[in-house]
Design a protein around this motif. Structure first.
Motif, PDB file in Angstrom:
ATOM      1  N   SER A  55      12.098  16.640  56.666  1.00 16.56           N
ATOM      2  CA  SER A  55      11.807  18.068  56.799  1.00 16.56           C
ATOM      3  C   SER A  55      13.109  18.785  56.185  1.00 16.56           C
ATOM      4  CB  SER A  55      10.813  18.769  57.667  1.00 16.56           C
ATOM      5  OG  SER A  55       9.468  18.176  57.726  1.00 16.56           O
ATOM      6  N   ASP A  56      13.216  19.799  55.637  1.00 16.40           N
ATOM      7  CA  ASP A  56      14.700  20.538  56.366  1.00 16.40           C
ATOM      8  C   ASP A  56      14.138  22.352  55.827  1.00 16.40           C
ATOM      9  OD1 ASP A  56      17.717  19.797  55.934  1.00 16.40           O
ATOM     10  OD2 ASP A  56      17.538  21.603  55.827  1.00 16.40           O
ATOM     11  N   ILE A  57      14.957  22.934  56.537  1.00 13.45           N
ATOM     12  CA  ILE A  57      14.864  24.033  55.109  1.00 13.45           C
ATOM     13  C   ILE A  57      15.491  24.825  54.306  1.00 13.45           C
ATOM     14  CG2 ILE A  57      16.639  25.160  56.805  1.00 13.45           C
ATOM     15  CD1 ILE A  57      15.295  27.155  57.582  1.00 13.45           C
ATOM     16  N   ASP A  58      15.995  23.532  54.075  1.00 11.98           N
ATOM     17  CA  ASP A  58      16.764  24.111  52.578  1.00 11.98           C
ATOM     18  C   ASP A  58      15.632  23.213  51.149  1.00 11.98           C
ATOM     19  OD1 ASP A  58      18.415  23.386  49.840  1.00 11.98           O
ATOM     20  OD2 ASP A  58      20.333  23.376  51.315  1.00 11.98           O
ATOM     21  N   THR A  59      15.184  24.267  50.729  1.00 10.37           N
ATOM     22  CA  THR A  59      15.172  23.620  49.187  1.00 10.37           C
ATOM     23  C   THR A  59      14.861  22.602  48.413  1.00 10.37           C
ATOM     24  OG1 THR A  59      14.871  25.320  48.127  1.00 10.37           O
ATOM     25  CG2 THR A  59      12.669  25.151  50.057  1.00 10.37           C
ATOM     26  N   ASP A  60      16.570  22.768  48.110  1.00 12.46           N
ATOM     27  CA  ASP A  60      17.086  22.649  47.174  1.00 12.46           C
ATOM     28  C   ASP A  60      17.744  20.704  47.510  1.00 12.46           C
ATOM     29  OD1 ASP A  60      18.213  24.268  45.322  1.00 12.46           O
ATOM     30  OD2 ASP A  60      18.984  25.152  46.329  1.00 12.46           O
ATOM     31  N   ALA A  61      17.990  21.128  48.825  1.00 14.38           N
ATOM     32  CA  ALA A  61      18.556  19.105  49.279  1.00 14.38           C
ATOM     33  C   ALA A  61      17.095  18.549  49.818  1.00 14.38           C
ATOM     34  CB  ALA A  61      18.596  19.675  51.074  1.00 14.38           C
ATOM     35  N   LEU A  62      16.073  19.533  50.030  1.00 12.00           N
ATOM     36  CA  LEU A  62      14.361  18.576  49.689  1.00 12.00           C
ATOM     37  C   LEU A  62      13.536  18.043  48.265  1.00 12.00           C
ATOM     38  CD1 LEU A  62      12.428  20.588  51.851  1.00 12.00           C
ATOM     39  CD2 LEU A  62      13.068  18.465  52.620  1.00 12.00           C
ATOM     40  N   ALA A  63      14.812  18.943  47.634  1.00 10.72           N
ATOM     41  CA  ALA A  63      14.383  18.187  46.074  1.00 10.72           C
ATOM     42  C   ALA A  63      15.088  17.484  45.858  1.00 10.72           C
ATOM     43  CB  ALA A  63      14.553  20.146  45.095  1.00 10.72           C
ATOM     44  N   ALA A  64      16.538  17.803  46.138  1.00 14.29           N
ATOM     45  CA  ALA A  64      17.843  15.736  46.373  1.00 14.29           C
ATOM     46  C   ALA A  64      17.375  15.076  46.810  1.00 14.29           C
ATOM     47  CB  ALA A  64      18.878  16.987  46.635  1.00 14.29           C
ATOM     48  N   ALA A  65      16.323  15.384  48.177  1.00 12.71           N
ATOM     49  CA  ALA A  65      15.980  13.667  48.330  1.00 12.71           C
ATOM     50  C   ALA A  65      14.492  13.579  47.770  1.00 12.71           C
ATOM     51  CB  ALA A  65      15.552  14.580  50.188  1.00 12.71           C
ATOM     52  N   ARG A  66      13.920  14.199  47.257  1.00  9.49           N
ATOM     53  CA  ARG A  66      13.106  13.320  46.359  1.00  9.49           C
ATOM     54  C   ARG A  66      13.712  12.652  45.834  1.00  9.49           C
ATOM     55  NH1 ARG A  66      10.948  18.718  47.398  1.00  9.49           N
ATOM     56  NH2 ARG A  66       9.422  18.932  49.205  1.00  9.49           N
ATOM     57  N   GLU A  67      14.219  13.400  44.637  1.00  9.79           N
ATOM     58  CA  GLU A  67      14.674  12.492  43.942  1.00  9.79           C
ATOM     59  C   GLU A  67      15.571  11.160  43.974  1.00  9.79           C
ATOM     60  OE1 GLU A  67      15.871  13.095  40.482  1.00  9.79           O
ATOM     61  OE2 GLU A  67      13.852  13.995  40.582  1.00  9.79           O
ATOM     62  N   GLY A  68      16.030  11.345  45.081  1.00  5.08           N
ATOM     63  CA  GLY A  68      16.918   9.794  45.712  1.00  5.08           C
ATOM     64  C   GLY A  68      18.167   9.215  45.121  1.00  5.08           C
ATOM     65  N   ARG A  69      18.764  10.057  44.563  1.00  8.19           N
ATOM     66  CA  ARG A  69      20.326   9.362  43.377  1.00  8.19           C
ATOM     67  C   ARG A  69      20.868   9.967  44.893  1.00  8.19           C
ATOM     68  NH1 ARG A  69      17.584  11.831  39.455  1.00  8.19           N
ATOM     69  NH2 ARG A  69      16.792  10.014  37.419  1.00  8.19           N
ATOM     70  N   TYR A  70      22.691   9.140  44.588  1.00  6.72           N
ATOM     71  CA  TYR A  70      23.431   9.322  45.604  1.00  6.72           C
ATOM     72  C   TYR A  70      24.616   8.582  45.357  1.00  6.72           C
ATOM     73  CZ  TYR A  70      19.481  10.329  48.465  1.00  6.72           C
ATOM     74  OH  TYR A  70      18.054  10.805  49.173  1.00  6.72           O
ATOM     75  N   GLY A  71      25.618   9.223  46.037  1.00  7.14           N
ATOM     76  CA  GLY A  71      26.601   8.417  45.086  1.00  7.14           C
ATOM     77  C   GLY A  71      27.985   7.659  46.019  1.00  7.14           C
ATOM     78  N   GLN A  72      28.755   7.487  46.049  1.00  9.30           N
ATOM     79  CA  GLN A  72      29.432   5.777  46.960  1.00  9.30           C
ATOM     80  C   GLN A  72      29.565   6.820  48.138  1.00  9.30           C
ATOM     81  OE1 GLN A  72      30.758   3.666  45.789  1.00  9.30           O
ATOM     82  NE2 GLN A  72      29.969   3.360  43.664  1.00  9.30           N
ATOM     83  N   ARG A  73      29.643   7.903  48.591  1.00 10.49           N
ATOM     84  CA  ARG A  73      30.250   8.281  49.645  1.00 10.49           C
ATOM     85  C   ARG A  73      28.756   8.378  50.577  1.00 10.49           C
ATOM     86  NH1 ARG A  73      30.011  13.220  51.917  1.00 10.49           N
ATOM     87  NH2 ARG A  73      31.733  13.249  53.480  1.00 10.49           N
ATOM     88  N   ALA A  74      28.073   8.876  50.072  1.00 16.53           N
ATOM     89  CA  ALA A  74      26.388   8.448  51.240  1.00 16.53           C
ATOM     90  C   ALA A  74      26.167   6.571  50.931  1.00 16.53           C
ATOM     91  CB  ALA A  74      25.692   9.612  50.356  1.00 16.53           C
ATOM     92  N   LEU A  75      27.505   6.615  51.221  1.00 15.23           N
ATOM     93  CA  LEU A  75      26.188   4.532  50.962  1.00 15.23           C
ATOM     94  C   LEU A  75      27.739   4.026  51.259  1.00 15.23           C
ATOM     95  CD1 LEU A  75      25.033   4.016  47.215  1.00 15.23           C
ATOM     96  CD2 LEU A  75      23.665   4.660  49.445  1.00 15.23           C
ATOM     97  N   ALA A  76      28.529   4.634  51.855  1.00 15.38           N
ATOM     98  CA  ALA A  76      29.701   3.854  52.080  1.00 15.38           C
ATOM     99  C   ALA A  76      29.494   2.949  53.465  1.00 15.38           C
ATOM    100  CB  ALA A  76      30.552   4.871  52.698  1.00 15.38           C
ATOM    101  N   ARG A  77      28.793   3.309  54.112  1.00 12.11           N
ATOM    102  CA  ARG A  77      28.118   3.318  55.647  1.00 12.11           C
ATOM    103  C   ARG A  77      26.721   1.479  55.388  1.00 12.11           C
ATOM    104  NH1 ARG A  77      30.061   4.122  60.327  1.00 12.11           N
ATOM    105  NH2 ARG A  77      28.104   3.137  60.974  1.00 12.11           N
ATOM    106  N   LEU A  78      26.659   1.827  54.170  1.00 15.08           N
ATOM    107  CA  LEU A  78      25.118   0.847  53.804  1.00 15.08           C
ATOM    108  C   LEU A  78      25.828  -0.497  53.493  1.00 15.08           C
ATOM    109  CD1 LEU A  78      21.925   1.901  53.901  1.00 15.08           C
ATOM    110  CD2 LEU A  78      22.510   1.360  51.455  1.00 15.08           C
ATOM    111  N   PRO A  79      25.265  -1.852  54.349  1.00 14.77           N
ATOM    112  CA  PRO A  79      25.413  -3.472  53.525  1.00 14.77           C
ATOM    113  C   PRO A  79      25.726  -3.353  52.600  1.00 14.77           C
ATOM    114  CG  PRO A  79      24.066  -2.759  55.590  1.00 14.77           C
ATOM    115  CD  PRO A  79      23.782  -1.553  55.338  1.00 14.77           C
ATOM    116  N   ASP A  80      26.315  -3.768  51.532  1.00 13.79           N
ATOM    117  CA  ASP A  80      26.402  -4.757  50.075  1.00 13.79           C
ATOM    118  C   ASP A  80      24.707  -4.731  50.455  1.00 13.79           C
ATOM    119  OD1 ASP A  80      28.732  -3.770  49.682  1.00 13.79           O
ATOM    120  OD2 ASP A  80      29.593  -5.221  49.872  1.00 13.79           O
TER     121      ASP A  80
END
Ligand SMILES: C[S@@+](CC[C@H](N)C(=O)[O-])C[C@H]1O[C@@H](n2cnc3c(N)ncnc32)[C@H](O)[C@@H]1O
Length: 278
Positions: free
Chosen positions: A146-171
């Motif tokens: 949950s969040d107050i920001d409806t644009d952020a929530l729409a992006a969350a539902r889409e689930g698309r991420y760039g390299q920066r968001a994924l940098a700490r995730l194991p390969d």
């Protein structure tokens, strides 16, 4: 259409706007963030065709869509996958096994990521549990973001991420749970997108928080730092009410409940400090 050029804002007008936003969201915009606020405000005024700050403020009071658009414009959505992952380790090693010991297989366990911003935190919880909690399939684990920001929530539902968001995730996790897309983006797979439900909630509004129901674990990280004292107190009370007795609260590394709400019990685990509603 001729482009609207918003009039420059006076110090008083900026202060008035700052008070309105604080009232709606709990976030404080001190002098240091005056420039940030002014830039976002002028951009919203330009886009909504308002030149006069006073008329725009009146509009904000009557027009819920414009108010939401302004809130979306001023929120700080910084987040990434596996942020502060020592808390995820505490979740799978200590918190969930303790909660599960009081439940029967098949029972529901509810986890809340509030604020979830663009979804990285809620999905991180899902990924981490798949890879690190062998009992994950034995319980009905429900994750809500949950969040107050409806644009952020729409992006969350889409689930698309760039390299920066994924940098700490194991390969291995990236390969198993994401599909590469154009523009070097990765989309989290459909099954995982379905595993997190996203809803709009305002943490300082008890009625809004109440609609989400009760949770066993709440991740409320990196939001209280933006709040003023009354908003922190309201948020703490709402978080307490949203926790089932025996439920756990995880805050961000620079946040603490110590001086905000004494009803939370401080719990030092091997990997993280958390709070419990006893
Ligand atoms: C810095 S992000 C934190 C995201 C994530 N928890 C993390 O730690 O990576 C802060 C989020 O708080 C949200 N926010 C601000 N005020 C809020 C409120 N009153 N209720 C719910 N969310 C709020 C913002 O929209 C923003 O997405």
């Amino acid at each position: 259409m001729t482009e609207v050029r918003p009039h420059p804002l006076s110090g008083d007008e900026l202060e008035r706007l700052s008070e309105l936003l604080q009232h709606w969201t709990g976030m404080t915009f001190g002098e240091k963030r005056g420039y940030y606020l002014e830039r976002r405000l002028r951009e919203r005024m330009r886009r909504s065709g308002s030149a006069d700050p006073c008329a725009y403020f009146t509009r904000l009071l009557a027009d819920a869509a414009e108010r939401q658009a302004l809130i979306n414009a001023v929120t700080i959505n910084e987040t990434y996958f596996y942020r502060e992952d020592h808390q995820l380790a505490a979740l799978s090693k200590d918190i969930l096994p303790e909660i599960a010991s009081r439940r029967r297989p098949g029972d529901r366990i509810r986890i809340w990521s509030l604020p979830c911003s663009t979804g990285e935190e809620g999905y991180s919880i899902a990924l981490w549990l798949l890879d690190n909690w062998p009992m994950v399939d034995a319980y009905h684990v429900e994750i809500v973001g949950s969040d107050i920001d409806t644009d952020a929530l729409a992006a969350a539902r889409e689930g698309r991420y760039g390299q920066r968001a994924l940098a700490r995730l194991p390969d291995a996790a990236r390969q198993a749970y994401f599909e590469p897309e154009h523009n070097h983006e990765f989309r989290i797979i459909e099954d995982l997108r379905q595993s997190v439900t996203f809803t709009q909630i305002n943490l300082i509004d008890s009625r809004s928080v109440g609609t989400a129901g009760k949770f066993d674990v709440i991740f409320c990280r990196n939001l209280l730092i933006y709040f003023d004292e009354p908003a922190r107190t309201a948020a703490a009370a709402n978080l307490f009410d949203a926790l089932d007795p025996g439920g756990y609260l995880c805050l961000g590394h620079s946040e603490s409940m110590a001086r905000i709400d004494p009803r939370f019990t401080f719990v030092r685990l091997d990997d993280a400090i958390v709070y419990r509603r006893d």
